[in-house]
Design an enzyme around this catalytic site. Structure first.
Site, PDB file in Angstrom:
ATOM      1  CD  GLU A  72       3.121  -1.276   0.944  1.00 54.13           C
ATOM      2  OE1 GLU A  72       2.549  -2.363   1.094  1.00 54.13           O
ATOM      3  OE2 GLU A  72       2.901  -0.538  -0.026  1.00 54.13           O
ATOM      4  N   GLY A  92      -3.090  -1.631  -1.427  1.00 51.91           N
ATOM      5  CA  GLY A  92      -3.616  -1.844  -0.075  1.00 51.91           C
ATOM      6  C   GLY A  92      -3.490  -0.605   0.801  1.00 51.91           C
ATOM      7  CE  LYS A  96      -0.194  -8.315  -8.373  1.00 51.36           C
ATOM      8  NZ  LYS A  96       0.248  -8.343  -7.002  1.00 51.36           N
ATOM      9  CB  THR A 141       0.976  -4.205   3.350  1.00 50.48           C
ATOM     10  OG1 THR A 141       1.408  -3.741   4.626  1.00 50.48           O
ATOM     11  CG2 THR A 141      -0.550  -4.233   3.328  1.00 50.48           C
ATOM     12  N   GLY A 142      -0.055  -7.042   2.068  1.00 49.09           N
ATOM     13  CA  GLY A 142      -0.827  -7.550   0.927  1.00 49.09           C
ATOM     14  C   GLY A 142      -0.927  -9.062   0.919  1.00 49.09           C
ATOM     15  CB  SER A 143      -2.947 -11.295  -1.234  1.00 48.59           C
ATOM     16  OG  SER A 143      -2.546 -10.807  -2.500  1.00 48.59           O
ATOM     17  CB  THR A 144       2.474 -11.248  -2.473  1.00 49.69           C
ATOM     18  OG1 THR A 144       1.584 -10.923  -3.539  1.00 49.69           O
ATOM     19  CG2 THR A 144       3.563 -12.163  -2.992  1.00 49.69           C
ATOM     20  N   GLY A 187       5.209  -6.885  -1.627  1.00 50.55           N
ATOM     21  CA  GLY A 187       4.575  -7.149  -2.915  1.00 50.55           C
ATOM     22  C   GLY A 187       4.558  -5.893  -3.777  1.00 50.55           C
TER      23      GLY A 187
HETATM   24  C1  5RP Z   1      -0.108  -2.555  -0.417  1.00 52.38           C
HETATM   25  C2  5RP Z   1       0.760  -2.898  -1.560  1.00 52.38           C
HETATM   26  C3  5RP Z   1       0.833  -4.320  -1.952  1.00 52.38           C
HETATM   27  O1  5RP Z   1       2.133  -4.774  -1.827  1.00 52.38           O
HETATM   28  C4  5RP Z   1       0.362  -4.416  -3.384  1.00 52.38           C
HETATM   29  O2  5RP Z   1      -0.936  -3.846  -3.477  1.00 52.38           O
HETATM   30  C5  5RP Z   1       0.331  -5.864  -3.866  1.00 52.38           C
HETATM   31  O3  5RP Z   1      -0.637  -6.555  -3.148  1.00 52.38           O
HETATM   32  P1  5RP Z   1      -0.897  -8.100  -3.341  1.00 52.38           P
HETATM   33  O4  5RP Z   1       0.309  -8.812  -2.830  1.00 52.38           O
HETATM   34  O5  5RP Z   1      -2.135  -8.349  -2.529  1.00 52.38           O
HETATM   35  O6  5RP Z   1      -1.116  -8.356  -4.810  1.00 52.38           O
HETATM   36  O7  5RP Z   1       1.437  -2.076  -2.136  1.00 52.38           O
HETATM   37  O8  5RP Z   1      -0.158  -1.186  -0.190  1.00 52.38           O
END
Ligand code: 5RP
Length: 220
Positions: free
Chosen positions: A107, A101, A125, A32-35, A86
């Site tokens: 996850e 997220g 990161k 989940t997330g923008s990546t 991510g």
């Molecule tokens: C969601 C997560 C995401 O993987 C983490 O927050 C990274 O998010 P992004 O890819 O948007 O930076 O753990 O619960």
């Protein structure tokens, strides 16, 4: 407006490299997330053939389906060939903080089921030591008593309950030794999940740096 910052490019290249690991016939956990939002179109573009996917959030499930990637409930599959997700932070040893997220419970279940758990990230990161906060998912039952036990370092997050009915909160205290904090959180019966993922759970890390991808093997 699409985000075309450097971080966005780094997320995309890391995600595209990880998408190359998926082959026809595989069972795949989608994070989940923008990546991960870059992973899904990269997977769809590859037209790999038949894969079976489970998603860690409704957002991922919706995006995957809109791209023609099949998603099924995570109820009968006993293991996954690969999961890709991510992270919010990653240390040189491979400790992660996840759950920005609020999807950390699913996850972690998906990562634990995967033969190979690949973490994709932009270059913001990696950290020398975890900073936090550490996301929590707490059982709604007895929530006031759980919060009282966990103390003032835990704050509720102003977000809806998780798809599993959990209350999302964040631990904002000292992290120190992540293994000790993870053990402390796991010892509390009101904590359904925390966002500390140990190196033993992580197979590989793909970090985008500019247009390049730096790959490293971690614990498992
Ligand atoms: C969601 C997560 C995401 O993987 C983490 O927050 C990274 O998010 P992004 O890819 O948007 O930076 O753990 O619960």
């Amino acid at each position: 407006m699409p985000d075309v910052t450097g971080a966005d490019t780094e997320k995309r290249v890391a995600a595209e490299a990880a998408a190359e690991l998926v082959e026809a016939g595989m069972t795949v956990g989608l994070g989940t997330g923008s990546t991960v939002a870059h992973l899904l179109p990269a997977l769809a573009r590859r037209g790999i053939g038949e894969i079976r996917c489970v998603a860690t959030s409704v957002a991922t499930e919706d995006q995957a389906r809109s791209l023609g990637i099949p998603v099924e409930e995570f109820s009968t599959l006993r293991r996954l060939d690969i999961a890709i997700d991510g992270t919010d932070e990653v240390t040189p040893e491979g400790w992660l903080i996840k759950g920005g997220g609020a999807a950390h419970l699913r996850e972690k279940i998906v990562a634990a089921a995967a033969e190979r758990f690949v973490v994709i990230a932009d270059s913001s990161k990696p950290v020398e030591a975890l900073r936090g906060p550490v996301p929590l998912e707490l059982f709604a039952f007895g929530i006031a008593s759980t919060l009282a036990r966990l103390g003032d370092d835990v704050e509720l997050r102003a977000v809806p309950a998780s798809p599993d009915g959990g209350v999302i909160a964040d631990y904002r205290g000292e992290i120190g030794d992540p293994a000790a904090l993870a053990a402390r959180l796991e010892a509390d019966p009101g904590v359904a999940a925390h966002g500390l993922f140990p190196p033993s759970m992580v197979s590989e890390l793909f970090v985008g740096r500019g247009e390049a991808v730096e790959r490293s093997s971690i614990g498992a």
